[in-house]
Design a protein around this motif. Structure first.
Motif, PDB file in Angstrom:
ATOM      1  N   THR A   1      20.919 -52.072  13.878  1.00  0.00           N
ATOM      2  CA  THR A   1      20.592 -53.664  12.643  1.00  0.00           C
ATOM      3  C   THR A   1      20.305 -52.756  11.201  1.00  0.00           C
ATOM      4  OG1 THR A   1      19.427 -54.196  13.974  1.00  0.00           O
ATOM      5  CG2 THR A   1      17.942 -54.570  12.507  1.00  0.00           C
ATOM      6  N   VAL A   2      19.324 -51.327  11.780  1.00  0.00           N
ATOM      7  CA  VAL A   2      19.540 -50.311  10.394  1.00  0.00           C
ATOM      8  C   VAL A   2      20.463 -50.098   9.078  1.00  0.00           C
ATOM      9  CG1 VAL A   2      18.865 -48.372   9.449  1.00  0.00           C
ATOM     10  CG2 VAL A   2      17.500 -48.986  11.335  1.00  0.00           C
TER      11      VAL A   2
ATOM     12  N   ILE B   1      15.060 -39.910  14.708  1.00  0.00           N
ATOM     13  CA  ILE B   1      14.356 -39.689  15.399  1.00  0.00           C
ATOM     14  C   ILE B   1      13.307 -38.721  16.789  1.00  0.00           C
ATOM     15  CG2 ILE B   1      15.139 -40.742  17.767  1.00  0.00           C
ATOM     16  CD1 ILE B   1      16.356 -42.676  16.189  1.00  0.00           C
ATOM     17  N   GLY B   2      14.642 -37.635  16.538  1.00  0.00           N
ATOM     18  CA  GLY B   2      14.220 -36.449  16.694  1.00  0.00           C
ATOM     19  C   GLY B   2      12.840 -35.680  16.528  1.00  0.00           C
ATOM     20  N   ALA B   3      12.664 -35.825  14.873  1.00  0.00           N
ATOM     21  CA  ALA B   3      11.263 -35.271  15.101  1.00  0.00           C
ATOM     22  C   ALA B   3      10.209 -36.334  15.928  1.00  0.00           C
ATOM     23  CB  ALA B   3      11.371 -36.168  13.525  1.00  0.00           C
TER      24      ALA B   3
ATOM     25  N   PHE C   1       9.612 -46.854  10.207  1.00  0.00           N
ATOM     26  CA  PHE C   1      10.245 -45.783   8.881  1.00  0.00           C
ATOM     27  C   PHE C   1      11.577 -46.213   8.801  1.00  0.00           C
ATOM     28  CE2 PHE C   1      14.352 -43.260   9.215  1.00  0.00           C
ATOM     29  CZ  PHE C   1      14.329 -42.084   7.963  1.00  0.00           C
ATOM     30  N   SER C   2      11.985 -47.500   9.675  1.00  0.00           N
ATOM     31  CA  SER C   2      13.232 -47.972   9.229  1.00  0.00           C
ATOM     32  C   SER C   2      13.071 -49.207   7.756  1.00  0.00           C
ATOM     33  CB  SER C   2      13.496 -49.019  11.017  1.00  0.00           C
ATOM     34  OG  SER C   2      14.198 -48.226  11.500  1.00  0.00           O
ATOM     35  N   VAL C   3      12.095 -49.834   7.587  1.00  0.00           N
ATOM     36  CA  VAL C   3      11.364 -50.613   6.748  1.00  0.00           C
ATOM     37  C   VAL C   3      11.523 -49.821   5.888  1.00  0.00           C
ATOM     38  CG1 VAL C   3       9.407 -52.294   6.366  1.00  0.00           C
ATOM     39  CG2 VAL C   3      10.440 -52.363   8.288  1.00  0.00           C
TER      40      VAL C   3
ATOM     41  N   VAL D   1      13.682 -47.526   0.882  1.00  0.00           N
ATOM     42  CA  VAL D   1      13.587 -46.912  -0.206  1.00  0.00           C
ATOM     43  C   VAL D   1      14.896 -46.714  -0.568  1.00  0.00           C
ATOM     44  CG1 VAL D   1      13.891 -45.000  -0.798  1.00  0.00           C
ATOM     45  CG2 VAL D   1      11.855 -45.514   0.525  1.00  0.00           C
ATOM     46  N   PHE D   2      16.221 -47.976   0.438  1.00  0.00           N
ATOM     47  CA  PHE D   2      17.466 -47.415  -0.345  1.00  0.00           C
ATOM     48  C   PHE D   2      17.795 -48.527  -1.210  1.00  0.00           C
ATOM     49  CE2 PHE D   2      20.921 -45.787   2.127  1.00  0.00           C
ATOM     50  CZ  PHE D   2      21.046 -44.787   2.294  1.00  0.00           C
TER      51      PHE D   2
END
Length: 697
Positions: A102-103, A145-147, A167-169, A174-175
């Motif tokens: 999705t992302v 995800i690790g963080a 974060f994904s949103v 930002v992209f």
């Protein structure tokens, strides 16, 4: 001298470079995504072949329809590569496939919209942009995800999902902002310069032409077709060549030596790398280990489609064979350029599709020149001679060192995968689903099963066993370990068991002494680079007085690289850890294990004692136990189960001193099984130990 240097230096450097390069997540993701679209590439190429044939037969409308279809498929290639890269990255790193897909998809849409303002902007994505977007997005997602997993405040699944969604949103927004800003402030003002540079970047001299063919071949090391990288330059190159040929036919200029047809006719016979020469080399090679690839590759190579050969031999991720793969078309270019410049063969004067078979394309492009056809055949033979020593070296090295990283196995490129491939893929996806269901429906807990001394039935140790406890309190046996094994995640389970078991020992069992705590270790864990860091962490403080940590390796699973395993076990013993061999007699290299590894204890599989009541059963067990005792190891009989099995397994029917003496006579002093105690939670284990220490059964 040269041969010795090649073997001792050059091959070693290639092997080292491959180990460094191709263990990299980014390169693996690029290769995986390139491999995934191979069926689409082949279908698209076949559509183009059919289009050319239809046009030759005069079926103009049908040819145009096929051409449109293959072009549409080509337009979708970048989106497919981006999606396959996300899929590969998620599965390989045990992430959510839906989340990554999705992302990646929305990020790519935002980027392409910023680049192109056309209504069908998503069809204007280039493969380099799709790959770059995928690498950036997947790397960022993986890091975040690790963080998130390490944050103590985000331990519940709902909190993690919310944090990752947020974060994904933010990342997609930002992209979009960054790309749009770059386009508005930098790229758009420079667009005329970029466009002019691309228009003038096609090869126009001998040197630039040689560089062009080399650069188009090198990306195949990572499974990327050079056409995908140079598509913008090639479009201008094709337009310039067509204009030049049209002008020459009109008597308004001379022909250029270099054109796309020049490369198609002289440098891509059989496909990139002049792989028709490679097939010829394989056909006449004395070694027949590569003949299997000849049959599937030849029909497509006739139309200059060589993906089955490149991935199946393979050329991809093979730093040895990529050398002739680049060298042969470069030499072919030099020979053809010189022959054309010296007027030994005519300059290409007709437009010919790259999908037209070799020799035929030469006949058409040079208006029936026999000299050009002879040069074609010469170049094919020269190419085969260049490929030959590399194929020979690769074959010899595979036989002498089959386990080295340099020498890859062929890639399965069947358009319809075989049953085994489908089964493995299904099993992997099933394992992912089952693991996710386990994690969302409960948590893991430890149970402990005592080991007893037969002479007085005193507990002398215990084995830590993992169980799953559902949200409703249901305890599930460890059948789920098979799912983690399929996902190559057994090390994570084993490390958790080690840390929890030692923690339980310090917290609940420190009042007892002269005992052993045993944990199971899979072959995956033994080879995991984190092993000794975990050991150092859990043993940073001494174990309670009288306690020993023991690791059980499973004999029923084949251990790869026995020399390394033996070294690792020796290192573990230096840390004060004892080594036990589990399931002895149920698996692979039974007798070899006794002498190869530094063992302290051997646990006999219950299959060895099931025949004790039959004639010769006791004598057989006696001989097996003698072999074990030669290694000066303690012998444990396991799988001592229920009273219903008393007549099948002698040891479970120990009710008299005579039967006890009979079992002890073969050297078995220790036992473990349901007849004594089932696996127990830690609180019950403490109560059992308390009674056992006091002499209460």
């Amino acid at each position: 001298m040269v041969k010795t240097w090649l073997h001792n230096n050059f091959i070693y450097q290639l092997n080292t470079s491959k180990a460094v390069l191709f263990n990299n997540n980014i390169i693996r993701a690029i290769v995986a995504s390139s491999l995934a679209i191979v069926p689409f590439v082949i279908i698209r190429a076949l559509l183009l072949v059919c289009s050319v044939i239809a046009a030759h037969l005069g079926w103009v409308a049908f040819a145009s329809w096929l051409e449109l279809l293959q072009q549409t498929l080509m337009d979708f290639m970048p989106i497919l590569m981006n999606a396959f890269m996300a899929l590969h990255w998620a599965i390989r790193n045990h992430r959510s496939v839906v989340h990554f897909l999705t992302v990646n998809f929305y990020s790519l849409l935002f980027i392409s919209c910023a680049i192109s303002h056309d209504r069908l902007f998503f069809m204007d994505i280039s493969i380099p942009v799709a790959l770059l977007s995928g690498l950036v997005v997947n790397t960022l997602l993986d890091q975040v995800i690790g963080a998130v997993d390490k944050q103590p405040r985000l331990q519940t699944r709902n909190k993690k999902h919310f944090a990752l969604f947020l974060f994904s949103v933010v990342m997609i927004s930002v992209f979009a902002f960054v790309v749009n800003t770059l386009m508005q402030q930098i790229v758009n003002p420079l667009a005329p310069i970029i466009r002019h540079t691309l228009e003038q970047s096609y090869p126009q001299s001998f040197a630039t032409g040689l560089l062009y063919i080399v650069l188009r071949c090198i990306p195949w090391l990572f499974g990327i077709h050079g056409y995908f990288i140079f598509s913008d330059i090639d479009s201008h190159f094709i337009a310039e060549a067509q204009a030049n040929i049209s002008a020459w036919h009109a008597g308004q200029g001379s022909l250029n030596i270099l054109s796309p047809e020049f490369y198609n006719i002289w440098c891509t016979m059989g496909g990139t790398g002049n792989t028709l020469s490679l097939l010829l080399c394989i056909l006449f090679s004395k070694d027949n280990s590569h003949r299997h690839i000849f049959g599937p590759s030849l029909p497509l190579a006739i139309f200059n489609i060589n993906e089955p050969l490149i991935f199946g031999l393979p050329i991809v991720m093979n730093p040895l064979l990529i050398i002739p793969f680049v060298l042969v078309p470069a030499v072919s270019y030099i020979i053809a350029y010189a022959a054309t410049a010296w007027h030994l063969v005519p300059t290409i004067s007709e437009t010919v599709s790259w999908s037209v078979p070799p020799i035929i394309s030469t006949w058409i492009g040079t208006n029936g020149s026999l000299a050009a056809i002879a040069l074609n055949l010469l170049i094919i033979v020269v190419g085969a001679m260049i490929y030959a020593p590399f194929i020979q070296r690769w074959t010899l090295s595979k036989k002498n060192a089959p386990d080295q990283h340099l020498f890859m196995q062929p890639t399965n490129l069947e358009l319809v995968p075989d049953y085994r491939a489908l089964t493995e893929e299904k099993a992997y996806l099933e394992a992912l689903d089952r693991v996710y269901a386990l994690q969302s429906s409960g948590h893991f807990v430890l149970y402990f099963q005592p080991q007893v001394r037969l002479s007085d039935r005193r507990i002398i140790g215990m084995e830590a066993l993992i169980r799953h406890q559902g949200n409703d309190g249901t305890i599930t046996p460890p059948y789920f370990l098979d799912y983690y094994n399929r996902l190559n995640a057994m090390a994570d389970i084993d490390f958790w068991v080690m840390e929890q078991a030692v923690s339980y020992l310090r917290e609940h069992l420190s009042n007892y002494s002269d005992m052993t705590l045993s944990v199971n270790v899979s072959p995956q864990t033994l080879h995991d680079p984190r092993l000794f860091n975990v050991i150092s962490r859990i043993l940073s403080e001494p174990l309670p007085a009288g306690w020993t940590l023991e690791m059980e390796i499973t004999e029923s699973q084949a251990l790869t690289n026995p020399e390394q395993v033996s070294f690792i076990l020796g290192q573990l013993k230096q840390h004060g850890i004892k080594i036990a061999l589990d399931d002895f007699g149920a698996g692979y290299s039974t007798l070899n294990y006794l002498t190869r590894y530094p063992l302290d204890k051997i646990k006999l599989d219950r299959s060895l004692v099931q025949g004790l009541a039959t004639q010769g059963g006791l004598q057989f067990l006696n001989q097996v136990t003698k072999l074990c005792r030669l290694t000066e190891c303690h012998v444990v009989i396991e799988g001592v189960e229920t009273e219903d099995e008393l007549r099948q397994i002698l040891i479970e029917g120990i009710e008299t001193e005579h039967e006890m003496a009979l079992v002890r006579s073969v050297g078995i002093e220790l036992a473990q099984g349901f007849l004594f105690w089932r696996p127990l939670p830690i609180d019950e284990m403490c109560r059992v130990l308390e009674k056992n220490q006091c002499g209460i059964d």
